[in-house]
Design an enzyme around this catalytic site. Sequence first.
Site, mmCIF file in Angstrom:
data_model
loop_
_atom_site.group_PDB
_atom_site.id
_atom_site.type_symbol
_atom_site.label_atom_id
_atom_site.label_comp_id
_atom_site.label_asym_id
_atom_site.label_seq_id
_atom_site.Cartn_x
_atom_site.Cartn_y
_atom_site.Cartn_z
ATOM 1 N N CYS A 2 0.853 -1.194 0.016
ATOM 2 C CA CYS A 2 0.146 0.197 0.032
ATOM 3 C C CYS A 2 0.797 1.326 -0.025
ATOM 4 C CB CYS A 2 -0.815 -0.068 1.159
ATOM 5 S SG CYS A 2 -1.776 -1.618 1.569
ATOM 6 N N ARG A 30 3.478 1.453 -7.290
ATOM 7 C CA ARG A 30 3.652 0.284 -6.291
ATOM 8 C C ARG A 30 2.815 -0.787 -6.441
ATOM 9 N NH1 ARG A 30 6.074 2.510 -1.330
ATOM 10 N NH2 ARG A 30 4.727 1.247 -0.105
ATOM 11 N N TRP A 90 -3.255 -2.325 -1.336
ATOM 12 C CA TRP A 90 -2.862 -3.482 -2.120
ATOM 13 C C TRP A 90 -3.492 -4.422 -0.974
ATOM 14 C CZ3 TRP A 90 -0.792 -6.221 -6.105
ATOM 15 C CH2 TRP A 90 -0.287 -7.315 -5.815
ATOM 16 N N ASN A 116 -0.272 1.108 6.458
ATOM 17 C CA ASN A 116 0.342 0.076 5.648
ATOM 18 C C ASN A 116 0.678 -0.920 6.847
ATOM 19 O OD1 ASN A 116 -0.050 1.708 3.525
ATOM 20 N ND2 ASN A 116 2.430 2.149 3.200
ATOM 21 N N GLY A 117 0.732 -2.061 6.448
ATOM 22 C CA GLY A 117 1.456 -3.162 7.068
ATOM 23 C C GLY A 117 0.132 -4.268 7.638
ATOM 24 N N GLU A 492 16.377 -21.960 -11.377
ATOM 25 C CA GLU A 492 15.747 -20.546 -11.284
ATOM 26 C C GLU A 492 16.963 -19.611 -11.744
ATOM 27 O OE1 GLU A 492 13.107 -19.193 -11.114
ATOM 28 O OE2 GLU A 492 13.613 -17.055 -10.600
ATOM 29 N N LYS A 496 16.366 -16.966 -14.633
ATOM 30 C CA LYS A 496 16.564 -15.479 -14.532
ATOM 31 C C LYS A 496 17.634 -14.994 -15.449
ATOM 32 C CE LYS A 496 14.342 -15.010 -12.156
ATOM 33 N NZ LYS A 496 12.802 -15.030 -12.078
ATOM 34 N N GLU A 499 16.380 -14.973 -19.166
ATOM 35 C CA GLU A 499 15.133 -13.977 -19.323
ATOM 36 C C GLU A 499 15.546 -12.747 -19.325
ATOM 37 O OE1 GLU A 499 13.018 -13.975 -15.616
ATOM 38 O OE2 GLU A 499 11.034 -13.462 -16.555
ATOM 39 N N HIS A 515 25.386 -36.934 -17.894
ATOM 40 C CA HIS A 515 24.367 -37.643 -18.626
ATOM 41 C C HIS A 515 24.123 -36.788 -20.006
ATOM 42 C CE1 HIS A 515 23.725 -40.671 -15.621
ATOM 43 N NE2 HIS A 515 23.689 -39.800 -14.933
ATOM 44 N N LYS A 613 4.234 -9.811 -17.560
ATOM 45 C CA LYS A 613 4.278 -9.976 -16.045
ATOM 46 C C LYS A 613 3.240 -11.098 -15.640
ATOM 47 C CE LYS A 613 5.563 -9.646 -11.834
ATOM 48 N NZ LYS A 613 6.630 -10.217 -11.572
#
Length: 618
Positions: A2, A30, A90, A116-117, A492, A496, A499, A515, A613
Site C-alpha cells: 500500500c 507500487r 494492496w 500500511n502493514g 531458477e 533469471k 530471461e 548424462h 508479467k
Amino acid sequence: MCGIIGYAGGESDDTVLERLLHGLSNLEYRGYDSAGIAVANAPLAVEKRQGELSELERALTDGGTDSDDWIGSDAVDGFDGPTGIGHTRWSTHGPPSDVNAHPHTSPNGSVAVVHNGIIENYCELREELSAAGYEFRSDTDTEVVPHLIDQERSAGVDRFAAFRAAIDRLEGSYAIAAVFPGCETIYVARHESPLVLGLGEDGNFLASDVPAFIEYTNQVVYLDDGEFAAVSPSSVTVSDESGAVVEKSIETIDWDPEDAGKSGYDHYMRKEITEQPRAIRDCLRGRIEELGGTVSLPELEGLESPSSVQFVACGTSYHAGLFGERLLQRRGIPAQTFVASEYDADELPVDEETLVVGVTQSGETADTMRALRGANRAGATTLALTNVVASSAARECDHVLYIRAGPEISVAATKSFASQQVTLSLLATALADTADPSSSASREHLRELRRLPDHIQSVLDDSNARSVAEAFLESDAYFFIGRGYNAPVALEGALKLKEITYRHAEGFPAGELKHGPLALVTEATPVFAIVSGREKTSATIGNVTEVQARGAPVVAVTDSPETVGSHADYVLEVPETHPAVMPIVANVQLQLVAYWLADALDRPIDKPRNLAKSVTVL
Ligand code: M6R
C-alpha cells in the site's frame, strides 16, 4: 504494498486535495486495487473507491460517497480543509472493495486513518471493540485503529494521547497516519513499515515512499521503528515511545522525480531484490511459534491431512513448487510438481484425498488456472499459494495462502520467489504436523527461517556478484547445478539469467551433467555450483571437478567457503544456515549475477522482450 501520502498545508483551498491526488498518482507504480482520501474539514471529508485512481477522482467530482452517511461533504468543494491523508491499497485482509479501501473512520467520524502493514492481533481487538458496541463495516485489520482512537477520545483523552494509546495496543507492522475533524495536524506512527516525512516550504508531507512528494520537496526525515510524529503546516515534531522529542537529521534526496518510483534504483528488479528481507518478514509475521516449534496458518483450517500433494505452476513458480515438493518428501508426504500446462487431472491419480497446490504469484496465469480447475473437477482439494488477494486462484481454490511479497512490478520474479519458498516451508511444516502429530517441526529450520531476512541482508550488503557477472560478459553459455534443495534454485538461476540477459543458460540437478550436458561444457561456459556445506557436499564437489577437468570456470555459491572454495575460481558466499534455507539465500546471489550481467549488456531489465508479467493465455 500500500502507499500513504499526507499533506499539512494550512490553506483552505484545493491545494490539499490536489497534492494528495498527485501523491497517490506518484505511488501508483507500487500497485494497488483501491484508493481513498480524507481531508480534515469539520466534519471530515472522506472518499474512497475500488479500482483505479480515476474512479476516486470521478467519485470526487460526481460528489460524495454513498457508503458513509455521516460524511458531510457531498462535492469536491467540501474537500478544502487544511490537511489530509490519502492511501492506495494492496489488499491483505478482505478483497478489494469501496468499503475495504482506506481511509477507515470511526462510526461517528471523529477520526480517519490510513495504514500500511499487518495488525496481527486485530481479531482480539475486533472482538473487544465489538463487545464495547463498535460496528465494523470492513473486513480489514485496519478498522480497529479508528475505533481504538475513538474509544480514547470518548473518554476525554486529547488527540495525540488518544492516537498513542491506540498504537500501543497494536501488534504487528504499521505505518499509520490519522486526521481529526478541523485539526491541521496529522499524527503518524511507524513500526516495521516505512514512513518518511517531507519538509516543504509551504507545508509538510508524510508518505510511505519519497516519490509521493518529490516534486514539492527533497528535504526528508526518515522515521525509525517506535517513533511518532506530529506533522502540521508549520512544524514537524518527532517523538519516541515515551513521548520524548527526538532530534532527527534532515536528508537531501537527489533523485530525478522520473526515477523516484524505483526509490533511486535504476530498475524495479534491483529494488525488488533489495526488498526481500522486508517481504520475508511480512511473510513470516504471526505465522511461527518458534519456542514450541510450530507454525500457525489459520488459513488452512478445515484442511484434511492429504494422502499426497501435487504442485501445479509455471516458470519461477514451478521452481518454487519443486522446492516445496522436496520439503514435503523429506517429511514423508508424497509430493510431485507439474508444469501446469502439462497437468491433466483426468490422467493422474487425483481424488478427494489429493491436495493440489497452485503456486502462482499473480493468481491469474492461464495454464495454472486450467490445471487447478481440472483438479477441482476431479474432486481434489485445491490450495492457491499466491501474492494477489482475491485473484482468480484465490477465489476459485478451496483454500488460499498469501505469500505477502507486496506488488512485484519487474517482469522477472524475484521477491515473490523468495516469499513462495518461505510460505512453502511453513506449509510443509504445518502439513507434517497434521499428518503425524508426533513429529515436531524442526526448531532449527524455523529459527533459521526467522534469521533469513538478516542472512539475505548480509548478502545484499556484501555481494561480489557484480564483479563475477562482469568477469563473464562474453561467455557462450551459463550453466547452473545443485543437488537436493539446491536443484530448483539451479533451474531458477538459469531462468533469471536467460530471461533478462538474452544469453543461453541452463540449470540441472548436478548429477545430470554427466548424462549429456557435459558435452557442452568448455572454458567459455562458466558453471555456477550451489553447494551446501551440510548436505550432499562431496557429491556436488565431485560434479564440480568434472566440469573443471573440461576447463570450465566454476563459481561456487556456498555457505561453506572453506570446504568448497578451493574447488572454485570464484566464490559467492552466503551465511551458514539450515540446508533448506540456504538455497533461498543463494538464489539472491544468482539474482544479482543475472541483474548485473543484464545491466552491463544494457538490456531493458524490467521489461524483457517477448515476456509479460502475467501470462493469461493458454
Ligand atoms: O504469476 P505466476 O507466478 O503464475 O507466473 C508464472 C510465470 O509466468 C512467471 O513465474 C515467470 O516465469 C517469471 N516472469 C519469471 O521471472
